[in-house]
Motif scaffolding. Sequence first.
Motif, PDB file in Angstrom:
ATOM      1  N   ALA A 126       0.830  -1.209   0.000  1.00  0.00           N
ATOM      2  CA  ALA A 126       0.000   0.000   0.000  1.00  0.00           C
ATOM      3  C   ALA A 126       0.863   1.257   0.000  1.00  0.00           C
ATOM      4  O   ALA A 126       0.612   2.201  -0.759  1.00  0.00           O
ATOM      5  CB  ALA A 126      -0.956  -0.015   1.194  1.00  0.00           C
ATOM      6  N   GLU A 127       1.888   1.280   0.831  1.00  0.00           N
ATOM      7  CA  GLU A 127       2.753   2.462   0.904  1.00  0.00           C
ATOM      8  C   GLU A 127       3.534   2.657  -0.393  1.00  0.00           C
ATOM      9  O   GLU A 127       3.692   3.790  -0.856  1.00  0.00           O
ATOM     10  CB  GLU A 127       3.672   2.350   2.115  1.00  0.00           C
ATOM     11  N   ARG A 128       4.018   1.578  -1.012  1.00  0.00           N
ATOM     12  CA  ARG A 128       4.729   1.708  -2.301  1.00  0.00           C
ATOM     13  C   ARG A 128       3.799   2.235  -3.392  1.00  0.00           C
ATOM     14  O   ARG A 128       4.237   2.895  -4.328  1.00  0.00           O
ATOM     15  CB  ARG A 128       5.337   0.369  -2.724  1.00  0.00           C
ATOM     16  N   LEU A 129       2.508   1.919  -3.265  1.00  0.00           N
ATOM     17  CA  LEU A 129       1.529   2.414  -4.237  1.00  0.00           C
ATOM     18  C   LEU A 129       1.176   3.885  -4.019  1.00  0.00           C
ATOM     19  O   LEU A 129       0.516   4.493  -4.849  1.00  0.00           O
ATOM     20  CB  LEU A 129       0.250   1.570  -4.165  1.00  0.00           C
ATOM     21  N   GLY A 130       1.601   4.461  -2.898  1.00  0.00           N
ATOM     22  CA  GLY A 130       1.328   5.867  -2.617  1.00  0.00           C
ATOM     23  C   GLY A 130       0.240   6.105  -1.588  1.00  0.00           C
ATOM     24  O   GLY A 130      -0.120   7.254  -1.311  1.00  0.00           O
ATOM     25  N   PHE A 131      -0.309   5.046  -0.994  1.00  0.00           N
ATOM     26  CA  PHE A 131      -1.327   5.202   0.044  1.00  0.00           C
ATOM     27  C   PHE A 131      -0.702   5.789   1.297  1.00  0.00           C
ATOM     28  O   PHE A 131       0.448   5.508   1.610  1.00  0.00           O
ATOM     29  CB  PHE A 131      -1.948   3.847   0.394  1.00  0.00           C
ATOM     30  N   THR A 132      -1.481   6.593   2.019  1.00  0.00           N
ATOM     31  CA  THR A 132      -1.055   7.148   3.292  1.00  0.00           C
ATOM     32  C   THR A 132      -2.104   6.834   4.356  1.00  0.00           C
ATOM     33  O   THR A 132      -3.273   6.578   4.055  1.00  0.00           O
ATOM     34  CB  THR A 132      -0.846   8.678   3.208  1.00  0.00           C
ATOM     35  N   HIS A 133      -1.671   6.871   5.609  1.00  0.00           N
ATOM     36  CA  HIS A 133      -2.531   6.549   6.749  1.00  0.00           C
ATOM     37  C   HIS A 133      -3.748   7.479   6.773  1.00  0.00           C
ATOM     38  O   HIS A 133      -3.617   8.697   6.687  1.00  0.00           O
ATOM     39  CB  HIS A 133      -1.730   6.693   8.044  1.00  0.00           C
ATOM     40  N   LEU A 134      -4.931   6.898   6.878  1.00  0.00           N
ATOM     41  CA  LEU A 134      -6.170   7.668   7.009  1.00  0.00           C
ATOM     42  C   LEU A 134      -6.710   7.583   8.426  1.00  0.00           C
ATOM     43  O   LEU A 134      -7.024   8.597   9.045  1.00  0.00           O
ATOM     44  CB  LEU A 134      -7.215   7.159   6.011  1.00  0.00           C
ATOM     45  N   ARG A 135      -6.804   6.340   8.971  1.00  0.00           N
ATOM     46  CA  ARG A 135      -7.348   6.168  10.324  1.00  0.00           C
ATOM     47  C   ARG A 135      -7.104   4.739  10.798  1.00  0.00           C
ATOM     48  O   ARG A 135      -6.787   3.859  10.007  1.00  0.00           O
ATOM     49  CB  ARG A 135      -8.843   6.471  10.359  1.00  0.00           C
ATOM     50  N   ASP A 152      -5.763  12.401  -7.319  1.00  0.00           N
ATOM     51  CA  ASP A 152      -4.702  13.343  -7.693  1.00  0.00           C
ATOM     52  C   ASP A 152      -3.310  12.879  -7.272  1.00  0.00           C
ATOM     53  O   ASP A 152      -2.317  13.355  -7.808  1.00  0.00           O
ATOM     54  CB  ASP A 152      -4.976  14.725  -7.092  1.00  0.00           C
ATOM     55  N   ASN A 153      -3.226  11.957  -6.315  1.00  0.00           N
ATOM     56  CA  ASN A 153      -1.924  11.463  -5.853  1.00  0.00           C
ATOM     57  C   ASN A 153      -1.526  10.145  -6.496  1.00  0.00           C
ATOM     58  O   ASN A 153      -0.487   9.592  -6.152  1.00  0.00           O
ATOM     59  CB  ASN A 153      -1.941  11.274  -4.334  1.00  0.00           C
TER      60      ASN A 153
END
Length: 172
Positions: A126-135, A152-153
Amino acid sequence: MSGRQIAEIPSRQDPPRECAPATAGSLDRDNCQGLSDGKRQWTQRGHGLCAVELRGTGQVIGRCGLNWWEQFAETEIGWALARAHWGHRYAMEAAQAVLAWGFGPLRLEQITAVIHHGNTASAAVAERLGFTHLREDTVLGRPCTVYALPRDNFPRPRTTGMTATAFDPDGS
């Protein structure tokens, strides 16, 4: 990455006629409910889970796709591969194809990834795909971290030899 087919991703909104192969003895109540829910996703939302196959053999090694969570009003990406196929970047490639489908033809504004605590491999994908912590949350009775990726990201993936084809239940 020529030589393997990562995901068969529908390019139209038609739901598949079959969600998964099953034998007469393999379906219990929960599995039947899951198949019904999957068909409903395709019918109502135009998305669901797709098979992840090896191009050279056609062997199904897992699944990847999009799931609508009514209680969160979110579309989630999910992936699961047979253990023998972990560590080959198949999850990364399949997820990139599904994200391109979700942000492209499906025009989603944001996609989430629900990762159960302790699943460090999926968190890394997930992090390599560009996801960031939401909750932090609880899903299906288990604590998890919810990551988010706004459209957009999303970095457009480079051409990797993956193919996206329309689902054709008749094989024609």
